[in-house]
Design an enzyme around this catalytic site. Structure first.
Site, mmCIF file in Angstrom:
data_model
loop_
_atom_site.group_PDB
_atom_site.id
_atom_site.type_symbol
_atom_site.label_atom_id
_atom_site.label_comp_id
_atom_site.label_asym_id
_atom_site.label_seq_id
_atom_site.Cartn_x
_atom_site.Cartn_y
_atom_site.Cartn_z
ATOM 1 N N HIS A 1 34.388 33.107 30.550
ATOM 2 C CA HIS A 1 35.209 34.090 29.839
ATOM 3 C C HIS A 1 34.632 34.429 28.461
ATOM 4 C CE1 HIS A 1 38.818 34.203 32.467
ATOM 5 N NE2 HIS A 1 38.424 32.994 32.813
ATOM 6 N N GLU B 1 35.562 36.799 26.606
ATOM 7 C CA GLU B 1 36.655 37.236 25.721
ATOM 8 C C GLU B 1 37.355 36.030 25.091
ATOM 9 O OE1 GLU B 1 36.939 36.822 28.846
ATOM 10 O OE2 GLU B 1 39.003 36.379 29.451
ATOM 11 N N CYS C 1 35.580 36.561 35.727
ATOM 12 C CA CYS C 1 36.364 35.601 36.507
ATOM 13 C C CYS C 1 36.937 36.285 37.755
ATOM 14 C CB CYS C 1 37.456 34.997 35.626
ATOM 15 S SG CYS C 1 38.138 33.467 36.282
#
Lengths: 201, 790
Positions: A178, A180, A70
């Site tokens: 993302h 994560e 990002c």
């Protein structure tokens, strides 16, 4: 990010202050998401000038794995470690939602855990994630298999549905979605685990 | 210093003519001026007058609402900090303490929606981390006029973008909220932001100064002329001329605030900070006065040492500036240097600007001279109260509404059921708010267990970011919601206030959370009219009663009055009174949560039972606890906002909510949704849309069709129950005295089918329902947004 790496995946990680210049005992670098310096100027522009990122240049040149997520992807393009730029989403709004991605790992080390054309779910959360680059750059990237992640349903107007790009050597990966946020079973989906696990080989 | 008044005639009458204009400019009355002169024993100077102006505004001292707020229950076994501090704090057990608070930023958002809403978020976050808590979630309650007017659409665009800008950048997820529309909010939108945070310090940081001689330290951003007099501005009605008040709106810097959060939490953990107060409304004036008054001490403030972003500012400007992202600390003597170093490392300002005095005064120095000196208590305590007479009976217009009868409605034809349902799902107040929450980062911090729109309340995992072993994170969660049935409050403020609390508790119960405590935001029109004061007083009565019975004490909140618009023809348009209830609850086990979506059965197999808890379908027509008065059906389908809204049966609410919670905990309930706007059929449709699969409803015919399908009230919750859990749950419900009624069964076929008695009334595709629900907002907000950073 720290939760995904050490909390979920048990990968040791630590934060580095922006004026640090040494990456001595570091095996992999992650530039996480966020709003560096508020992104009041062009996203990632100020962060790309910090002393720490000078060190990251050298780290990447030595073949060290570098992952930009990002805002981290935006910083990588500002640093020139990856080509192109991220501009305002086509609908002008910030978008936070789950997203389907198609992976073409090619020679990208960090995506070696995924099959070719595998479809995965990573959420997105950005206002400026529309990937753009010159036509000749694009065809070069395509030719060398560097357009490693594409949206299943383009949310932001990115050229050729590009969601993530790697360098030609395959050790630097930048992506807007993302991974994560797709590691904790409680929060829905674990498709991102393999990407983060590949950071340490 | 100004001159001493001559004895005899009231001070105001003796004052030079220019004073009258200044008093008015500060939003004060001649009586206030006389009281100030009495307290000071002399005339105030310009800066002092300004200090009184902001401190005695409704926004800072609740001069109209304080007598009413006293009736709220504020104590309970879990309450650690009640009203009066920056935020309330509750004990969640197992070492988790939660700080939470709601605050409005209505008037700034009306004149500058983007920055007005953004700084509203910044302000409420500071209230949380000033206590020593790390912000973990944001919610918001918004009200706008109809989107058909482009100005309202523009306000909504700006407000949502502003909230997104600040919340996303500062890294706190915006996880839930509510948005409703009514013509009364045209030109006076409501923007209420609520924040939650987990305490990270051993002791809760308080705001009362202590330790004579201790240094007073200023940290954060610089002080400029922005936001001058925002508190007084917030306490006056809006008009066309309000656009000229744009300098009263502040500009936010969420990146700076992110640094401020980290630096403050570090500083609090160091033990060097004795007291802390954020600079919100009324800036330096308020923080000095509050800290001094609460500590029963004085503060000396040297303006020459305050970090300023522009030169030539007067004492008045320094004292009234509402520049954002600033805090004031009292620090242990000798510890100020290391403390200030922490802030500088985060790129923030830090300066010793004064010291704690034994003498209880706020003394302001500039250029080596005393620029203002006021007794601490004179500003912040014993503030004036406007006592008003409460109407002995409801205003005539309200009594007239109460005369309305459901029988005056034309009967709903069987073939009208489907278009009515679609019309309701498309109503902006009921329609999906995806357009809004898609712009908020609702996942950052990795604890958002329930996505917006997925359940009746947001749920966050309780995970301290300080825990050494992240794997030790426990399985508990906190749930939060904001609610206000403004139409009901407008028609009957007491019943509406009760319903707001009941609905908030019901929403928490529908995810399986135990309601714990309330923060409230009282958005009302001017209290200076008999009707305005009656609305405020009666709503407070209803809120208090419901909070008492449901055992959810009020830990603080915010009052926003004068939400009126002066129309070009000179008439005053008041908003529908809107007491927003923010409520938090505890989830024992986040693995047993339920949302709106029932599980999808295999094709051809009958799925879960769908069951209505609360007042059953054959409830008598004259039962006041259920009806169409004030309903969405009446508003959307008949253009009427009238009738006396249902009475909330708090005992029934308790029974139903308890039954829902224990059913969820026992794994007997797979989905739950409260029946609110739009009534039963809308509630079932929303569950079907969330699940993406259908349901077959079959109910006996009972009374009027529109009442059967669209009535509101009745403490109702719709739940889905697996076949093998049904007998046990049924027995448990009956034993608990919770009324229940089977409605039908879930099916794989994506159709919503309804049979009433022996008539098939509905067979509509879930896709068609979903389309109406999802396009309700986007189709009214087609204009592309203005570019904003984020």
């Amino acid at each position: 990010m720290a939760w995904a790496l050490s909390g979920i995946l048990d990968l040791p990680c630590r934060f580095l202050w922006h004026d640090t210049t040494s990456l001595e005992d570091i095996q992999a670098v992650v530039l996480p998401g966020g709003f560096s310096y508020g992104d009041y100027l062009r996203c990632g522009a100020l962060a790309s000038l910090s002393p720490l990122l000078h060190a990251v240049h050298a780290f990447a040149a030595d073949g060290g794995p570098v992952l930009g997520i990002c805002n981290g992807f935006q910083v990588l393009t500002e640093m020139g470690l990856l080509p192109g730029a991220l501009t305002r989403n086509q609908n002008l709004h910030f978008i936070c939602e789950p997203c389907e991605l198609v992976v073409s790992p090619g020679s990208c080390h960090l995506l070696k855990g995924y099959g070719d054309q595998e479809r995965v779910q990573f959420p997105i959360a950005h206002g400026e994630g529309r990937y753009q680059c010159q036509a000749d750059t694009l065809s070069e990237l395509e030719q060398h298999g560097q357009l490693v992640l594409r949206y299943g349903h383009n949310p932001n107007g990115s050229i050729l549905d590009v969601a993530g790009v790697c360098n030609r050597r395959g050790n630097v990966l930048g992506l807007m979605p993302h991974p994560e946020r797709a590691t904790d079973p409680l929060l829905g989906g674990i498709d991102g685990q393999r990407l983060l696990q590949s950071l340490l080989g | 210093m100004a001159s001493t008044p001559a004895s005899g005639a009231p001070a105001f009458d003796q004052a030079p003519p220019a004073i009258a204009a200044q008093v008015k400019q500060e939003g004060l009355t001649p009586e206030d001026y006389n009281e100030i002169v009495r307290r000071l024993g002399r005339h105030p100077n310009r800066a002092e007058l300004g200090m009184f102006g902001v401190m005695w505004s409704e926004h800072c001292c609740y001069r109209n609402s304080r007598p009413l707020l006293g009736q709220f229950p504020t104590e309970g076994p879990r309450i650690l900090v009640g009203p009066g501090e920056n935020a309330g704090v509750v004990d969640l057990g197992e070492g988790h303490r939660l700080a939470f608070k709601i605050e409005s930023h209505n008037h700034p958002s009306a004149v500058e929606p983007f920055q007005g809403a953004a700084t509203g978020v910044g302000g409420i976050l500071r209230d949380i981390f000033t206590m020593g808590a790390r912000p973990m979630a944001l919610l918001n309650a918004l009200r706008f006029g109809p989107l058909e007017e482009s100005r309202n659409a523009g306000l909504m665009e700006g407000v949502v973008a502003g909230i997104a800008h600040y919340g996303n950048c500062v890294g706190v997820p915006t996880v839930a909220g509510e948005v409703a529309f009514d013509p009364s909010y045209s030109g006076n939108p409501l923007v209420n932001a609520m924040a939650l945070g987990l305490m990270e310090t051993e002791t809760i940081v308080r705001s009362g100064a202590s330790g004579v001689g201790n240094p007073v330290v200023y940290v954060g951003s610089t002080t400029g002329r922005d936001g001058m007099g925002g508190a007084s501005f917030a306490s006056a009605e809006l008009s066309e001329d309000s656009l000229d008040d744009r300098p009263a709106v502040q500009v936010g810097d969420p990146f700076l605030e992110k640094g401020l959060i980290e630096a403050c939490l570090e500083a609090f953990q160091s033990g060097d900070v004795v007291a802390a107060q954020d600079m919100g409304a009324a800036g330096l004036t308020c923080s000095c006065a509050e800290m001094a008054a609460k500590g029963d001490l004085g503060i000396e403030l040297d303006l020459d040492r305050v970090p300023a972003r522009e030169t030539g500012m007067t004492a008045y400007e320094f004292l009234l500036s509402e520049s954002q992202e600033r805090m004031l600390f009292v620090v242990q003597a000798g510890r100020e240097e290391p403390l200030m170093q922490r802030f500088r490392r985060w790129g923030l300002q830090a300066a010793v600007v004064g010291r704690v005095l034994e003498e209880p005064v706020v003394r302001v120095l500039q250029n080596g001279a005393v620029a203002a000196e006021v007794p601490s208590r004179a500003l912040a305590e014993d503030t004036p109260i406007n006592r008003r007479e409460l109407l002995s009976e409801p205003p005539a217009v309200v009594q007239q509404h109460w005369q309305w009868q459901e029988s005056s409605l034309p009967a709903l034809a069987a073939e009208a059921v489907e278009p009515t349902l679609l019309q309701l799902l498309d109503d902006p107040t009921i329609a999906s708010k995806r357009w809004v929450w898609r712009q908020y980062d609702h996942q950052v911090q990795a604890n958002t267990v329930v996505r917006p729109g997925g359940a009746d309340a947001a749920v966050l995992r309780l995970r301290s970011q300080q825990e050494d072993d992240p794997q030790s994170s426990n399985q508990r969660g906190v749930a939060a919601t904001v609610d206000c049935p403004n139409r009901w409050v407008a028609l009957d403020p007491e019943r509406g206030g009760m319903a707001a609390v009941a609905e908030a508790a019901r929403n928490l119960s529908c995810v399986g959370a135990e309601p714990i405590a309330v923060t409230d935001n009282l958005n009302f029109p001017s209290p200076e009219t008999p009707t305005g004061y009656w609305q405020l007083a009666m709503a407070c009565r209803g809120l208090s009663e419901a909070c008492r019975v449901l055992q959810t004490p009020v830990t603080g909140g915010n009052v926003s009055l004068y939400n009126d618009t002066r129309l070009p023809d000179g008439s005053i348009q008041p908003i529908q009174p809107t007491p927003v209830v923010g409520m938090v609850g505890l989830v024992d086990n986040i693995n047993t949560l339920v949302g709106l979506a029932w599980p999808q059965p295999a094709p051809g197999v009958a799925g879960d039972y769908l069951v209505l808890l609360g007042l059953p379908l054959d409830t008598a027509q004259d039962d006041e606890r259920l009806g169409l008065a004030g309903s969405s059906f009446l508003q959307v389908c008949h253009g009427l906002c009238t009738g006396r809204p249902p009475h909330t049966d708090l005992a029934l609410e308790q029974q139903v909510q308890k039954a829902v919670r224990s059913g969820i905990r026992a794994g007997q309930i797979t989905a739950a949704h409260d029946v609110s706007d739009g009534g039963l059929l809308v509630a079932v449709a929303e569950m079907a849309i969330a699940a993406g699969c259908g349901v077959q409803l079959s109910v006996p015919s009972a009374g009027r069709l529109e009442r059967l399908l669209f009535a509101e009230g009745g403490a109702r919750v719709v739940v889905s129950v697996p076949e093998d859990s049904w007998p046990a749950l049924q027995a448990a419900l009956q034993q608990a005295g919770c009324p229940l009624q089977a409605l039908g069964r879930v099916q794989a076929d994506p159709q919503l089918q309804l049979r009433v008695g022996d008539r098939d009334l509905l067979d509509v595709a879930i896709d068609a329902l979903a389309h109406a629900h999802q396009q309700g907002l986007p189709r009214r907000l087609e204009q592309p947004a203005l570019g904003h950073n984020g």
